[in-house]
Design a protein around this motif. Structure first.
Motif, mmCIF file in Angstrom:
data_model
loop_
_atom_site.group_PDB
_atom_site.id
_atom_site.type_symbol
_atom_site.label_atom_id
_atom_site.label_comp_id
_atom_site.label_asym_id
_atom_site.label_seq_id
_atom_site.Cartn_x
_atom_site.Cartn_y
_atom_site.Cartn_z
ATOM 1 N N TYR A 174 35.145 66.257 41.619
ATOM 2 C CA TYR A 174 34.950 64.823 41.830
ATOM 3 C C TYR A 174 35.827 64.008 40.886
ATOM 4 O O TYR A 174 36.320 62.937 41.254
ATOM 5 N N THR A 175 36.046 64.532 39.674
ATOM 6 C CA THR A 175 37.025 63.888 38.793
ATOM 7 C C THR A 175 38.394 63.908 39.456
ATOM 8 O O THR A 175 39.102 62.894 39.487
ATOM 9 N N ALA A 176 38.774 65.062 39.994
ATOM 10 C CA ALA A 176 40.080 65.189 40.643
ATOM 11 C C ALA A 176 40.189 64.262 41.853
ATOM 12 O O ALA A 176 41.232 63.632 42.066
ATOM 13 N N LEU A 177 39.123 64.157 42.632
ATOM 14 C CA LEU A 177 39.146 63.278 43.803
ATOM 15 C C LEU A 177 39.346 61.826 43.377
ATOM 16 O O LEU A 177 40.122 61.087 44.002
ATOM 17 N N GLY A 178 38.662 61.410 42.318
ATOM 18 C CA GLY A 178 38.825 60.039 41.842
ATOM 19 C C GLY A 178 40.238 59.758 41.372
ATOM 20 O O GLY A 178 40.799 58.693 41.638
ATOM 21 N N VAL A 179 40.838 60.728 40.680
ATOM 22 C CA VAL A 179 42.214 60.550 40.218
ATOM 23 C C VAL A 179 43.163 60.505 41.417
ATOM 24 O O VAL A 179 44.110 59.712 41.450
ATOM 25 N N PHE A 180 42.889 61.321 42.411
ATOM 26 C CA PHE A 180 43.725 61.332 43.618
ATOM 27 C C PHE A 180 43.717 59.974 44.310
ATOM 28 O O PHE A 180 44.780 59.416 44.617
ATOM 29 N N ALA B 231 36.689 58.534 36.478
ATOM 30 C CA ALA B 231 35.227 58.404 36.456
ATOM 31 C C ALA B 231 34.517 59.255 37.508
ATOM 32 O O ALA B 231 33.290 59.265 37.558
ATOM 33 N N GLY B 232 35.253 59.981 38.339
ATOM 34 C CA GLY B 232 34.616 60.732 39.414
ATOM 35 C C GLY B 232 33.603 61.756 38.934
ATOM 36 O O GLY B 232 32.536 61.931 39.528
ATOM 37 N N GLY B 233 33.926 62.441 37.842
ATOM 38 C CA GLY B 233 33.015 63.456 37.332
ATOM 39 C C GLY B 233 31.706 62.869 36.843
ATOM 40 O O GLY B 233 30.623 63.375 37.155
ATOM 41 N N MET C 233 27.199 63.122 49.724
ATOM 42 C CA MET C 233 27.798 62.005 50.452
ATOM 43 C C MET C 233 27.778 60.734 49.618
ATOM 44 O O MET C 233 28.775 59.991 49.556
ATOM 45 N N ALA C 234 26.661 60.460 48.929
ATOM 46 C CA ALA C 234 26.573 59.271 48.082
ATOM 47 C C ALA C 234 27.576 59.357 46.941
ATOM 48 O O ALA C 234 28.198 58.351 46.561
ATOM 49 N N VAL C 235 27.746 60.548 46.385
ATOM 50 C CA VAL C 235 28.713 60.741 45.303
ATOM 51 C C VAL C 235 30.123 60.478 45.805
ATOM 52 O O VAL C 235 30.899 59.732 45.190
ATOM 53 N N ARG C 236 30.487 61.062 46.941
ATOM 54 C CA ARG C 236 31.847 60.899 47.468
ATOM 55 C C ARG C 236 32.143 59.437 47.772
ATOM 56 O O ARG C 236 33.245 58.948 47.499
ATOM 57 N N ASP C 237 31.173 58.723 48.333
ATOM 58 C CA ASP C 237 31.388 57.309 48.644
ATOM 59 C C ASP C 237 31.696 56.513 47.380
ATOM 60 O O ASP C 237 32.599 55.671 47.368
ATOM 61 N N ILE D 218 30.431 60.074 37.749
ATOM 62 C CA ILE D 218 29.722 59.572 38.929
ATOM 63 C C ILE D 218 28.936 60.701 39.587
ATOM 64 O O ILE D 218 27.772 60.533 39.968
ATOM 65 N N SER D 219 29.562 61.870 39.704
ATOM 66 C CA SER D 219 28.865 62.997 40.345
ATOM 67 C C SER D 219 27.636 63.409 39.542
ATOM 68 O O SER D 219 26.607 63.785 40.110
ATOM 69 N N ILE D 220 27.736 63.319 38.233
ATOM 70 C CA ILE D 220 26.619 63.678 37.365
ATOM 71 C C ILE D 220 25.498 62.657 37.460
ATOM 72 O O ILE D 220 24.311 62.995 37.481
ATOM 73 N N ALA D 221 25.884 61.371 37.534
ATOM 74 C CA ALA D 221 24.882 60.303 37.512
ATOM 75 C C ALA D 221 24.211 60.078 38.856
ATOM 76 O O ALA D 221 23.018 59.749 38.913
ATOM 77 N N VAL D 222 24.952 60.236 39.932
ATOM 78 C CA VAL D 222 24.455 59.855 41.261
ATOM 79 C C VAL D 222 23.792 61.013 41.989
ATOM 80 O O VAL D 222 22.819 60.819 42.731
ATOM 81 N N ALA D 223 24.301 62.239 41.785
ATOM 82 C CA ALA D 223 23.745 63.389 42.500
ATOM 83 C C ALA D 223 22.293 63.637 42.102
ATOM 84 O O ALA D 223 21.875 63.334 40.987
ATOM 85 N N LYS D 224 21.551 64.170 43.036
ATOM 86 C CA LYS D 224 20.149 64.515 42.802
ATOM 87 C C LYS D 224 19.974 66.021 42.925
ATOM 88 O O LYS D 224 20.789 66.694 43.555
ATOM 89 N N PRO D 225 18.930 66.569 42.335
ATOM 90 C CA PRO D 225 18.692 68.008 42.502
ATOM 91 C C PRO D 225 18.674 68.393 43.971
ATOM 92 O O PRO D 225 17.957 67.798 44.776
ATOM 93 N N GLY D 226 19.563 69.309 44.325
ATOM 94 C CA GLY D 226 19.592 69.782 45.702
ATOM 95 C C GLY D 226 20.567 69.065 46.605
ATOM 96 O O GLY D 226 20.716 69.427 47.765
ATOM 97 N N GLY D 227 21.286 68.032 46.108
ATOM 98 C CA GLY D 227 22.244 67.390 47.010
ATOM 99 C C GLY D 227 22.687 66.019 46.567
ATOM 100 O O GLY D 227 22.752 65.703 45.391
ATOM 101 N N GLY D 228 23.005 65.166 47.580
ATOM 102 C CA GLY D 228 23.510 63.822 47.318
ATOM 103 C C GLY D 228 25.013 63.739 47.333
ATOM 104 O O GLY D 228 25.589 62.781 46.822
#
Length: 368
Positions: free
Chosen positions: A169-175, A308-310, A324-328, A312-322
């Motif tokens: 997710y860090t890499a995606l944000g930089v991309f 900030a992608g990484g 799509m919300a992270v990618r958005d 974001i993935s840590i803050a927004v994701a929930k146990p077991g998933g999330g």
């Protein structure tokens, strides 16, 4: 893993971290109103750690743990102070209800890292009772963080707390940030045919290299770890350059993805690319180097905005998933950077100054 460091604490420090002049952390040039700085030690494992909590107005301080064989203890303090402040701004700019903090562990991650040391670090984090939330960073892997999490409820980027490894997710944000910078400078975000000098092929850098290659970019790669360079050449047809000369490459984008402070008095005059956009933290050695980039006509994507992608993935994701919300939210990094570039151009200010202003506006509103 290797055996724990058995050298006594005083001997370990004197051997690996020469004494510096006595000085209070409050007088340190990187001390910027930090709320708390904690020095931790564990006798059995040899753990030496510094945890810096910069600002918790928006919420608990979230920031990764970096393990590095610092030349001096003073360098470790500098890193913890700088990186924790950067996390405050990163989390604010990303729209997260989290403050900024950072931890560093003094030691060579290839030789000194043990399960006992990681568990001891987790115990240090747990003692802070949730004021600081840790995650992986340089020298600490997703697997390492699982061990840390066995001793604290306040570790993220694990299988139990969300999506695991935040590097993709860090890499995606930089991309998407590179695409935003290319669009602002050249009028189109297409990367086909663009040349990227990518400095650093760690977890994030290698994933980013694949994304750039798949988008049609030509890669010039560098890393101090030669097998990573060889892999990029084999998989992406990349050209190579010495790591210390990556900024001198003839390229459309220079993407620093290694350690910080790489944009300085020596490197900036030699940069040939019209854009600097990469994953490294604290890229400007000093704030004035942002003005130097502007004076040279180089468009700089502020590091804590683009990487900030990484977090974001840590803050927004929930146990077991999330996912799509992270990618958005990660994809929105491109929009944030476009706003920074446009506002900086309108105000004739360096981009890092504008990014700071936007983050500080949010912090001020939270403090009311």
């Amino acid at each position: 893993m290797n055996a724990p460091i058995k050298r006594p604490l005083k001997q370990h420090i004197e051997h690996n971290h020469p004494a510096a002049p006595e000085r209070s952390v409050f007088d340190h040039r990187e001390f910027k109103g930090h709320e708390q700085v904690v020095f931790g030690h564990d006798r059995e494992s040899g753990l030496l750690t510094i945890i810096a909590i910069h600002d918790t107005r928006l919420g608990p301080a979230l920031g990764g743990c970096r393990m590095w064989d610092y030349a001096t203890t003073g360098e470790a303090v500098t890193d913890a102070l700088r990186l924790s402040r950067g996390m405050t701004y990163k989390n604010a700019l990303a729209g997260l209800d989290l403050g900024g903090g950072k931890a560093v562990i003094i030691g060579d991650p290839r030789h000194d890292k043990t399960a006992g040391l990681l568990a001891a670090f987790g115990e240090q984090v747990e003692r802070l009772a949730g004021r600081y939330i840790t995650a992986e960073d340089v020298g600490i892997s997703a697997e390492d963080m699982e061990i840390v999490a066995s001793e604290t409820r306040h570790a993220r980027g694990t299988r139990a707390t969300g999506l695991g490894d935040p590097s993709p997710y860090t890499a995606l944000g930089v991309f998407v940030g590179i695409k935003a910078a290319v669009a602002h400078r050249f009028g189109s975000d297409k990367l086909n045919g663009r040349t990227i000098s990518l400095q650093g092929l760690g977890h994030v850098g290698m994933i980013l290299a694949r994304m750039l290659h798949d988008a049609g970019a030509r890669l010039i790669v560098s890393d101090i770890h030669q097998p990573s360079v060889e892999r990029a050449v084999a998989e992406f047809g990349a050209a190579t350059i010495e790591a210390g000369k990556a900024h001198k490459a003839e390229a459309d984008v220079f993407a620093p993805c290694a350690l910080g402070a790489g944009l300085n008095d020596v490197t900036i005059p030699a940069i040939k690319a019209p854009i600097v956009a990469g994953a490294a933290n604290n890229q400007l050695a000093e704030d004035r180097h942002g003005q130097m980039l502007k004076d040279r006509g180089i468009l700089y994507a502020p590091d804590y905005a683009i990487n900030a992608g990484g977090v974001i993935s840590i803050a927004v994701a929930k146990p077991g998933g999330g996912e799509m919300a992270v990618r958005d939210k990660v994809m929105a990094i491109g929009q944030t950077l476009s706003h920074i570039f446009e506002r900086a151009a309108a105000l004739d200010l360096p981009t890092h100054v504008v990014a700071d202003q936007i983050a500080e506006e949010r912090l001020a509103s939270a403090g009311r």
